[in-house]
Enzyme design. Structure first.
Site, PDB file in Angstrom:
ATOM      1  N   HIS A  35       0.805  -1.226   0.000  1.00 59.38           N
ATOM      2  CA  HIS A  35       0.000   0.000   0.000  1.00 59.38           C
ATOM      3  C   HIS A  35       0.836   1.274   0.000  1.00 59.38           C
ATOM      4  O   HIS A  35       0.304   2.343  -0.296  1.00 59.38           O
ATOM      5  CB  HIS A  35      -0.931   0.042   1.217  1.00 59.38           C
ATOM      6  CG  HIS A  35      -1.960  -1.035   1.252  1.00 59.38           C
ATOM      7  ND1 HIS A  35      -2.863  -1.258   0.239  1.00 59.38           N
ATOM      8  CD2 HIS A  35      -2.210  -1.990   2.189  1.00 59.38           C
ATOM      9  CE1 HIS A  35      -3.629  -2.287   0.553  1.00 59.38           C
ATOM     10  NE2 HIS A  35      -3.257  -2.752   1.725  1.00 59.38           N
TER      11      HIS A  35
HETATM   12  C1  LIG Z   1      -9.967   5.790   7.563  1.00 58.70           C
HETATM   13  N1  LIG Z   1     -10.339   4.405   7.237  1.00 58.70           N
HETATM   14  C2  LIG Z   1      -9.983   3.504   8.338  1.00 58.70           C
HETATM   15  C3  LIG Z   1      -8.850   2.944   7.529  1.00 58.70           C
HETATM   16  C4  LIG Z   1      -8.962   1.457   7.313  1.00 58.70           C
HETATM   17  O1  LIG Z   1     -10.009   0.869   7.117  1.00 58.70           O
HETATM   18  N2  LIG Z   1      -7.781   0.860   7.347  1.00 58.70           N
HETATM   19  C5  LIG Z   1      -7.613  -0.568   7.275  1.00 58.70           C
HETATM   20  C6  LIG Z   1      -6.233  -0.794   6.696  1.00 58.70           C
HETATM   21  C7  LIG Z   1      -5.984  -2.246   6.346  1.00 58.70           C
HETATM   22  C8  LIG Z   1      -4.551  -2.407   5.868  1.00 58.70           C
HETATM   23  C9  LIG Z   1      -4.269  -3.805   5.288  1.00 58.70           C
HETATM   24  C10 LIG Z   1      -2.779  -3.960   5.045  1.00 58.70           C
HETATM   25  C11 LIG Z   1      -2.412  -5.214   4.234  1.00 58.70           C
HETATM   26  O2  LIG Z   1      -2.919  -6.389   4.837  1.00 58.70           O
HETATM   27  O3  LIG Z   1      -2.953  -5.156   2.912  1.00 58.70           O
HETATM   28  C12 LIG Z   1      -0.916  -5.294   4.171  1.00 58.70           C
HETATM   29  C13 LIG Z   1       0.006  -4.923   5.117  1.00 58.70           C
HETATM   30  C14 LIG Z   1       1.237  -5.169   4.596  1.00 58.70           C
HETATM   31  O4  LIG Z   1       1.050  -5.632   3.387  1.00 58.70           O
HETATM   32  N3  LIG Z   1      -0.270  -5.724   3.131  1.00 58.70           N
HETATM   33  C15 LIG Z   1      -7.696  -1.125   8.662  1.00 58.70           C
HETATM   34  N4  LIG Z   1      -7.152  -0.547   9.727  1.00 58.70           N
HETATM   35  C16 LIG Z   1      -7.410  -1.379  10.773  1.00 58.70           C
HETATM   36  C17 LIG Z   1      -6.952  -1.117  12.146  1.00 58.70           C
HETATM   37  C18 LIG Z   1      -6.017  -0.113  12.359  1.00 58.70           C
HETATM   38  C19 LIG Z   1      -5.553   0.157  13.639  1.00 58.70           C
HETATM   39  C20 LIG Z   1      -6.039  -0.562  14.718  1.00 58.70           C
HETATM   40  C21 LIG Z   1      -6.986  -1.561  14.511  1.00 58.70           C
HETATM   41  C22 LIG Z   1      -7.434  -1.825  13.219  1.00 58.70           C
HETATM   42  F1  LIG Z   1      -8.346  -2.780  13.024  1.00 58.70           F
HETATM   43  C23 LIG Z   1      -8.134  -2.464  10.299  1.00 58.70           C
HETATM   44  N5  LIG Z   1      -8.298  -2.284   8.978  1.00 58.70           N
HETATM   45  C24 LIG Z   1      -9.297   3.789   6.372  1.00 58.70           C
HETATM   46 ZN   LIG Z   2      -4.062  -7.264   3.431  1.00 59.89          ZN
END
Ligand SMILES: CN1CC(C(=O)N[C@@H](CCCCCC(O)(O)c2ccon2)c2nc(-c3ccccc3F)c[nH]2)C1
Ligand SMILES: [Zn+2]
Ligand SMILES: [Ca+2]
Length: 372
Positions: free
Chosen positions: A136
């Site tokens: 990302h």
């Molecule tokens: C403002 N909105 C909220 C943001 C959002 O939903 N972000 C996703 C991010 C998920 C990232 C996934 C990373 C990956 O698995 O694809 C990865 C990581 C490394 O390589 N690939 C997310 N954050 C979390 C999270 C963050 C901090 C603490 C608890 C959480 F559940 C879960 N899912 C956007």
């Molecule tokens: Zn992922």
């Protein structure tokens, strides 16, 4: 089964970094994977290497000087000020300025750049960096737990030697940073399989296919909740086979994000360790040099199990290893069965409803065929 020359990159410091309390990304999973590989006596079957950490200069072959200068100096105490109150470089709770974040990134990126050099030098058929795969990260800012895009840096290294690189991404999330970086070139074909619809990062629709000379070279396979082994295989095999046949890549980069596994804390698919590993075996059996990278994976015990098994697939010994886990420092993480397996659950595979999987497969195959 021919044995392949495998180079495995690991830095013993990587497991000590932490994104902070309550954050789902756990660098410890790379250490658990390493301890399990050690307990399985797999290290002696590979070249085990510790890469030079990527320098800020190396990182600016993709990222902006300003962003790298920021990342090299930000600390938890200075983050508020240096990010202009969380509005630049590190936005939201996903990407904390944790202790040692730049060192962690230089280990991750150093491994993938070294893995690429190992392949272009001809010293390995397969290179592995489970600390890599951070798909990302953007040119001028962090996103989705990713700060430095090691994959883009590794592919840029491969392009110094090879005319064409195929990037495959089986993480549950869309590989947006890599797709964006190579969106206008026909030298890199990116192919991401991901959950699409009310899911981070929100991109990866089949309508997005590349731009200019890159038109048609960005393949997106948007999927729905509950994807199981048969569904994954039924779309992965024909799409990858057609991509390799038409694009004729000199080398393949496979991002093996393990959050596509059944029961993952952030994932929404129902793929078993065997189903996930089949994607690795399919690439392996093409006898094209390739790089295996990590990525997501938030149920740590299953992430480590799967990356260990996929390392065995790279070595061609997956049928010889004992599925009863050997004693290791993290043995109690693997109870109550202590097995090398990730079983499916009873989730419904919503991809099978109203023929959506067939339509998505046909559209992807048609897109690739039009490149001929
Ligand atoms: C403002 N909105 C909220 C943001 C959002 O939903 N972000 C996703 C991010 C998920 C990232 C996934 C990373 C990956 O698995 O694809 C990865 C990581 C490394 O390589 N690939 C997310 N954050 C979390 C999270 C963050 C901090 C603490 C608890 C959480 F559940 C879960 N899912 C956007
Ligand atoms: Zn992922
Ligand atoms: Ca993906």
């Amino acid at each position: 089964m021919p044995r392949r020359r495998v180079s495995y990159y690991y830095d013993p410091d990587v497991g000590a970094y932490s994104y902070g309390l309550g954050h789902p990304m756990k660098p410890l999973r790379m250490r658990i994977t390493h301890e399990l590989l050690t307990a399985y006596d797999m290290l002696e079957k590979m070249d085990v290497l510790r890469a030079e950490r990527a320098t800020p200069e190396a990182m600016t072959s993709f990222h902006t000087d300003e962003y790298i200068h920021f990342l090299a100096r930000v600390t938890p105490d200075t983050a508020e000020e240096l990010t202009y109150n969380g509005t630049r470089f590190l936005v939201g709770d996903d990407n904390p300025a944790f202790e040692g974040v730049f060192e962690f990134c230089s280990i991750s990126a150093g491994g993938t750049i070294a893995a690429a050099k190992r392949i272009t030098s001809g010293a390995a058929d397969i290179s592995i960096n489970w600390a890599g795969g951070l798909h990302h990260a953007k040119k001028r800012e962090a996103s989705g737990f990713c700060y430095i895009n090691d994959i883009v840096l590794g592919i840029l290294e491969l392009l110094r030697t090879y005319p064409r690189v195929l990037y495959i991404d089986i993480d549950c999330h869309h590989g947006d940073g890599v797709e964006e970086a190579f969106y206008t070139t026909d030298r890199v074909m990116t192919c991401s399989f991901h959950k699409f619809g009310e899911y981070f990062p929100g991109t990866g629709t089949q309508e997005d296919r590349g731009k200019g000379k890159g038109t048609g070279y960005a393949i997106n396979v948007p999927l729905k909740d509950g994807l199981n082994d048969d569904s994954l295989r039924s779309i992965y095999e024909p799409v990858i086979a057609r991509a390799v046949d038409v694009f004729q890549p000199s080398v393949i980069v496979l991002q093996c994000g393990a959050d596509s596994l059944a029961g993952d804390k952030l994932g929404c698919f129902n793929v078993t360790m065997q189903g996930h590993a089949h994607c690795v075996r399919f690439v392996r059996d093409m006898n094209i040099p390739f790089i295996l990278l990590g990525g997501g994976g938030y149920t740590v015990k299953n992430t480590s199990r799967t990356w260990v098994y996929e390392t065995a697939c790279a070595l061609g010994i997956e049928n010889d290893i004992d599925l009863n886990l050997p004693w290791n420092e993290f043995f109690d993480w693997f109870g109550p069965r202590y097995r090398l397996e990730v079983a499916e659950n009873n989730m419904e595979d919503t991809n099978l409803k109203d023929g959506s999987l067939d339509r998505v497969r046909e559209a992807a195959l048609q897109q690739i065929s039009e490149l001929q």
